[in-house]
Each structure stands twice: as C-alpha cells, then as structure tokens.
Design an enzyme around this catalytic site. Structure first.
Site, PDB file in Angstrom:
ATOM      1  N   GLY A 149       0.383  24.912   3.708  1.00  0.00           N
ATOM      2  CA  GLY A 149       0.907  24.879   1.953  1.00  0.00           C
ATOM      3  C   GLY A 149       0.977  23.785   1.562  1.00  0.00           C
ATOM      4  N   ARG A 150       0.779  22.766   2.325  1.00  0.00           N
ATOM      5  CA  ARG A 150       0.312  21.118   2.042  1.00  0.00           C
ATOM      6  C   ARG A 150       0.007  20.500   2.919  1.00  0.00           C
ATOM      7  NH1 ARG A 150       6.493  19.052   2.090  1.00  0.00           N
ATOM      8  NH2 ARG A 150       7.287  20.324   3.039  1.00  0.00           N
ATOM      9  N   ARG A 163      -0.469  13.648  10.457  1.00  0.00           N
ATOM     10  CA  ARG A 163      -0.476  13.735  11.825  1.00  0.00           C
ATOM     11  C   ARG A 163      -1.150  14.207  13.009  1.00  0.00           C
ATOM     12  NH1 ARG A 163       3.854  19.020  10.569  1.00  0.00           N
ATOM     13  NH2 ARG A 163       2.062  20.187   9.851  1.00  0.00           N
ATOM     14  N   ASP A 214       6.354  30.473  12.976  1.00  0.00           N
ATOM     15  CA  ASP A 214       5.226  29.279  12.170  1.00  0.00           C
ATOM     16  C   ASP A 214       5.598  28.135  12.115  1.00  0.00           C
ATOM     17  OD1 ASP A 214       7.577  30.527   9.921  1.00  0.00           O
ATOM     18  OD2 ASP A 214       6.984  28.597   9.204  1.00  0.00           O
TER      19      ASP A 214
HETATM   20  P1  AMP Z   1       8.007  25.160   6.013  1.00  0.00           P
HETATM   21  O1  AMP Z   1       9.893  25.191   5.947  1.00  0.00           O
HETATM   22  O2  AMP Z   1       8.410  23.322   5.943  1.00  0.00           O
HETATM   23  O3  AMP Z   1       7.627  25.295   7.539  1.00  0.00           O
HETATM   24  O4  AMP Z   1       6.490  25.406   5.844  1.00  0.00           O
HETATM   25  C1  AMP Z   1       7.171  26.997   5.104  1.00  0.00           C
HETATM   26  C2  AMP Z   1       5.555  27.593   4.363  1.00  0.00           C
HETATM   27  O5  AMP Z   1       6.270  26.938   3.287  1.00  0.00           O
HETATM   28  C3  AMP Z   1       4.378  26.950   5.199  1.00  0.00           C
HETATM   29  O6  AMP Z   1       3.615  27.686   4.835  1.00  0.00           O
HETATM   30  C4  AMP Z   1       3.764  25.603   4.477  1.00  0.00           C
HETATM   31  O7  AMP Z   1       3.104  25.627   4.263  1.00  0.00           O
HETATM   32  C5  AMP Z   1       5.199  25.794   2.580  1.00  0.00           C
HETATM   33  N1  AMP Z   1       4.899  25.097   2.068  1.00  0.00           N
HETATM   34  C6  AMP Z   1       6.341  23.773   2.572  1.00  0.00           C
HETATM   35  N2  AMP Z   1       6.776  23.637   1.503  1.00  0.00           N
HETATM   36  C7  AMP Z   1       5.199  23.187   0.487  1.00  0.00           C
HETATM   37  C8  AMP Z   1       4.574  22.333  -0.454  1.00  0.00           C
HETATM   38  N3  AMP Z   1       6.027  21.623  -0.976  1.00  0.00           N
HETATM   39  N4  AMP Z   1       3.815  23.296  -0.747  1.00  0.00           N
HETATM   40  C9  AMP Z   1       2.890  24.173  -0.831  1.00  0.00           C
HETATM   41  N5  AMP Z   1       3.357  24.413   0.328  1.00  0.00           N
HETATM   42  C10 AMP Z   1       4.885  24.411   1.063  1.00  0.00           C
HETATM   43 MG    MG Z   2       6.322  24.480   9.055  1.00  0.00          MG
END
Ligand code: AMP
Ligand code: MG
Length: 520
Positions: free
Chosen positions: A105-106, A196, A273
């Site tokens: 997502g980012r 990264r 994930d």
């Molecule tokens: P995480 O909890 O950071 O591992 O993220 C879980 C999901 O949310 C993943 O698909 C990330 O890419 C998405 N995600 C987290 N933060 C963001 C953001 N600011 N913008 C877009 N997607 C996000």
């Molecule tokens: Mg993640």
C-alpha cells in the site's frame, strides 16, 4: 553528475503476470502478482542518513550516495535506467483473521539490482505514495516511523538477526497527517522515504491471496518462481524441491524466532503479511525491545488487550503463521504430508536452537540435565523483580563463579528494593548457576568472551530511538547518526555509557518510548 551505476534484472515482473496499466487507483487486482505504479513526486528530497554497508553491497560509492541524483531517485522523483516501479499483491491474516487483499500500500519496488558478484538485491521505497493497494490510506510514511525502520533494520543486521536492510533515509519536504494516538487529534508530521533492500520481499501473504481467490495456476507459478529465484540452491525433481523448500521456510522461520528471543526483540505485528518467505525480519512498525524481562510485554498499543504478539508468544505465532502458509500451499503441494513434515521441522529446529541459544546466553558449553529448572527459576525471578534483560546477561558474564557475589547482578534491577527483597533467592540461584558453570571446567575469560558474543551490550531501546526522532524532527541528525554508529558494534564493550543505560524512569510509560501505535 556522479553516476549511480546499478544494473537491473527485474525477474519478478518479467516472469510473473502483472497489471501494466500504471494506474494508482485503489482496486482489487485478480490474476496478477504486481501492478506497475510510479512513486508520487515529492517536493524536496533530502538525504538524512544512509548505511554505507548497504551502499557497498549494491556497489554504490559514497560520492554516488551523497549526490543530488541519489536523493531524487531514492526519494521517488526519478527512475534510473533499468528500474521499473511496481507494487505487489498479497493478502494476509491480521490478528488471527483473514483480511483479504492487502498488498504494497505504500511500498514501491524499483527493481532487482544485481551487483558485481551476481548478488540480487531488490530495492523498495517505503512511503513513496499511493498504489492500487493503498485502499483509503495515503501511501506515505512519517519521519518518526521511517527513522525507526531505518535504524532497526541495520541494528538487527549487526546483531546477527536475519532482516531486510535499509539503504537510505530521505525526508520528502512534504507533510503527512497522522493521528498518532488514534484520539481524534491528527497533526502534520514530516514525511520520509526509506529505501529498503532484500534478496526478496515475498511474504506468506503473497501465496495466501492466490489460494484464497482460487487462482491455483498462478499460485503454482509463484511457488515455482520463488523456489527458482529465492532458493536457487534447491535442486532435483519438483516433489523433492517443494518439500525441501517448505521445510527450509519452516527452518528459517524457527531460526528467526530464536534470534528475536535471544536479543529481546518484539515485532509487534506478526500478521502473515509481515512474514518473509526468506525468514527475514520485515516491516518495522510498532516493534520494541524488551527492557525489563517480561514475556507478556507487547510494544503495540493495538495489541494491549489480547497480547497476541507479545514477546514470549512469538515462536507460537510464527508456527500459526506457517500453518496458514501450509493451508495456502495445500492445493498445489505434490503431497500434503510434505507440509505436515515441514511444520514438524519447525518444532524440532525451534526446540533445538532455543536450547543451543539459551545454553550460550548463560555461558554453558553443552546442555545438561537440570538446566530447564535453572532457567525457569531465573526467568521467573527476572520477571517478578523487573530485571533488565540486556544488562542482566552482560552482568552474569562478570560473575566470578569461584566466589559468586549476587551484588554483581544488582545493576540490572530497575528497583533496588526488589533486588534487596529477593537477595536470598538470587544468591541461592547464583550458587547453583556457578556450580553448573564450574562443572564444565572452562576458564573464566573464555566463558565471558563467549557470552559477550551472544549477549548484546547495545540494543536499540525504544527510548533511544524516540530521542533520536525528537532531535531529527528539530533538524538535529547527530543523535540518529550516533545510534547508527553504536548499532554497528552491538557486542563491543566500549559503547558510550548513555546508550547502554537501562530505560530511564520517564520513559516507562511515555508514548513512543514504551508503547507504540500502528500509526506510521
Ligand atoms: P502494516 O500494518 O504496516 O504491515 O500494513 C498493513 C497493510 O496496510 C499493508 O498492505 C500496507 O501496505 C498498508 N498500509 C499501511 N500504512 C499505509 C499507508 N499509509 N498508505 C497505504 N497503505 C498503507
Ligand atoms: Mg506490513
């Protein structure tokens, strides 16, 4: 202009199907593993820090990293020849529940660079703007969380823990709005992008999404691709290769858990994930380091009630995550018994390596009957008495086992009163510990040296990272650079005293310094 000489060979997008439209709009992307998407341009990319070791891995000179072009490229404003920008599709189990399609997502990959030794290193920008997988979020990352990812990746590497690496930390010059405490008070924070680096960013969730959507041909294709690209040492007929592959994933995951438990690292969000197929630590979010030893501790405020991802539960959760991976692979496994066998490998490796690790942490040469009792007692006391995990093991190395003095351990206690109240119990334990050490008749300097090689002196305590963040937000990068420097030699004796101090009292309950939210 200094050349950024990188050679790319982008196998992931060449060999697996993708959505080539380039559109960033949020959507489901069935039947593909990736979607082309350009990083969003940022206003003023500036290099704040980089890891020279990672630059060297890629074959980049210091001049190249410090050039203006570097900040433009690794801030997301420009692509180098051979680069290709894309986000990948994955799903995942979050906090125990299937969450459907998630995806990068980012994170935006810039391609797979191949260095002069033929090593493949994928480059990925985190915080580079929206992708088809951003859902309602902004695709950005704030400086505070980017500093945490940058520093911790490198700290983990130097501790000897498998991890993705971090090449660079770049401020974007743009603000990012975040509600850090989820209390309805968002504020504007500085944006940043971390580049990264890893041989592969493939997660358990990449396989899970395909199984969940019934895309079995693609699932089979991704398995074959992963084995070939990421496990090239495996050979033989497909059945044997599949078995060896899943077993190796299980083994690496077990090794990773043992490494985390050794250094007191708590990932905080062990969703499937966030599990790397290579057994690397990946996705540094609300992670934390154990200060006072406590298996039930979690740094993640979102997990405060369930404590699913607490320190002591990590090996169990990894097993659960591997079971979800096995479920996903079931339809394409040549024989489902291979999956059950892999999970047993996890249990065996975990048990064996935990024992080896603990034996080494306590300075013993070989495991021996009665060790479990000694370990159980001291871990109980450490938890009850608020003993600093890192400090304790360095102090234990200093104990003179011929004349053990419990006072040697006093510095690792957060509360002198608790030390005093448990002095007799501790003394009794230390006597038996010392006899156990003496039973192996090794000289003391050698024991000390061995212990100090597995028990770090420096870990990236939460409050230290928080201090570096607060300074960086004021434009002072010196504390961050100082931490990076210390992180390079975590076992050395001569670390500056303020960087190895136990968590100060003010940091006990301070947001960012003890507990963290997922807001990043
Ligand atoms: P995480 O909890 O950071 O591992 O993220 C879980 C999901 O949310 C993943 O698909 C990330 O890419 C998405 N995600 C987290 N933060 C963001 C953001 N600011 N913008 C877009 N997607 C996000
Ligand atoms: Mg993640």
């Amino acid at each position: 202009m200094t050349e950024l000489n990188l050679h790319f060979d982008n196998r992931f997008i060449r060999e697996l199907p993708g959505d080539d439209s380039g559109s960033p709009h949020s959507r489901q992307t069935p039947h593909v593993c990736w979607a082309r998407v350009a990083p969003t341009v940022v206003s003023k990319p500036r290099l704040l820090a980089y890891a020279p070791e990672v630059a060297a891995l890629l074959g980049l000179s210091v001049d190249a990293v410090e050039s203006e072009n570097f900040a433009e490229v690794f801030g997301g404003n420009r692509l180098l020849p051979g680069m290709a920008a894309y986000a990948t599709r994955y799903g995942g189990h979050q906090f125990g529940n299937w969450a459907g399609q998630l995806g990068d997502g980012r994170a935006i990959s810039l391609g797979e660079s191949v260095n002069s030794q033929g090593e493949r290193w994928e480059l990925q920008l985190k915080g580079a703007g929206i992708t088809p997988y951003s859902r309602r979020a902004d695709g950005r990352a704030v400086l505070r969380s980017s500093i945490r990812e940058f520093l911790c990746s490198e700290a983990m590497f130097h501790l000897g823990v498998p991890t993705t690496r971090a090449l660079s930390l770049i401020s974007t010059g743009d603000v990012v709005r975040r509600d850090m405490f989820y209390d309805g008070n968002p504020r504007d924070e500085m944006g940043a992008v971390v580049c990264r680096v890893a041989p592969s960013f493939t997660r358990f969730g990449h396989f899970e999404i395909l199984a969940a959507q019934g895309e079995m041909t693609l699932l089979r294709q991704l398995v074959a691709f992963t084995i070939e690209r990421d496990f090239p040492h495996l050979s033989g007929p497909i059945e044997a290769r599949f078995a060896a592959w899943f077993s190796e994933v299980c083994e690496r995951t077990a090794q990773l858990m043992v490494a985390w438990m050794r250094v007191g690292f708590v990932h905080g969000v062990m969703n499937t994930d966030n599990m790397s197929i290579l057994g690397l630590t990946i996705d540094y979010g609300p992670y934390g380091w154990v200060d006072n030893f406590d298996p039930s501790w979690t740094p993640n405020t979102t997990d405060e009630d369930l404590r699913r991802y607490s320190f002591g539960k990590q090996p169990k959760i990894a097993r659960w995550n591997l079971e979800r991976l096995a479920d996903a692979l079931m339809p394409v496994a040549p024989d489902r018994k291979l999956l059950a066998a892999g999970l047993i490998v996890y249990d065996q490796v975990l048990q064996r390596e935990m024992q080896t690790m603990l034996t080494a942490k306590f300075g013993w040469l070989n495991p021996c009957d009665g060790d479990d009792a000694l370990l159980g007692e001291i871990f109980g006391l450490m938890q009850q008495c608020e003993v600093d995990m890192t400090e304790f093991f360095r102090a234990l190395a200093l104990v003179d086992v011929r004349q053990p003095d419990v006072q040697t351990l006093a510095s690792s206690f957060y509360q002198p009163l608790l030390f005093d109240n448990h002095r007799a119990l501790l003394d009794d334990w230390l006597q038996r510990y010392s006899e156990r050490v003496l039973s192996e008749a090794e000289n003391e300097p050698t024991r000390r040296e061995r212990m100090n090689r597995v028990n770090p002196r420096f870990v990236l305590r939460n409050y230290l990272a928080q201090q570096a963040i607060e300074a960086a937000e004021q434009g002072d990068m010196a504390p961050l650079h100082r931490l990076l420097q210390a992180a390079r030699q975590p076992y050395a004796e001569d670390c500056p005293a303020d960087l190895i101090a136990k968590r100060p009292e003010w940091a006990r309950h301070k947001a960012g310094a003890s507990m963290l939210s997922c807001s990043s």
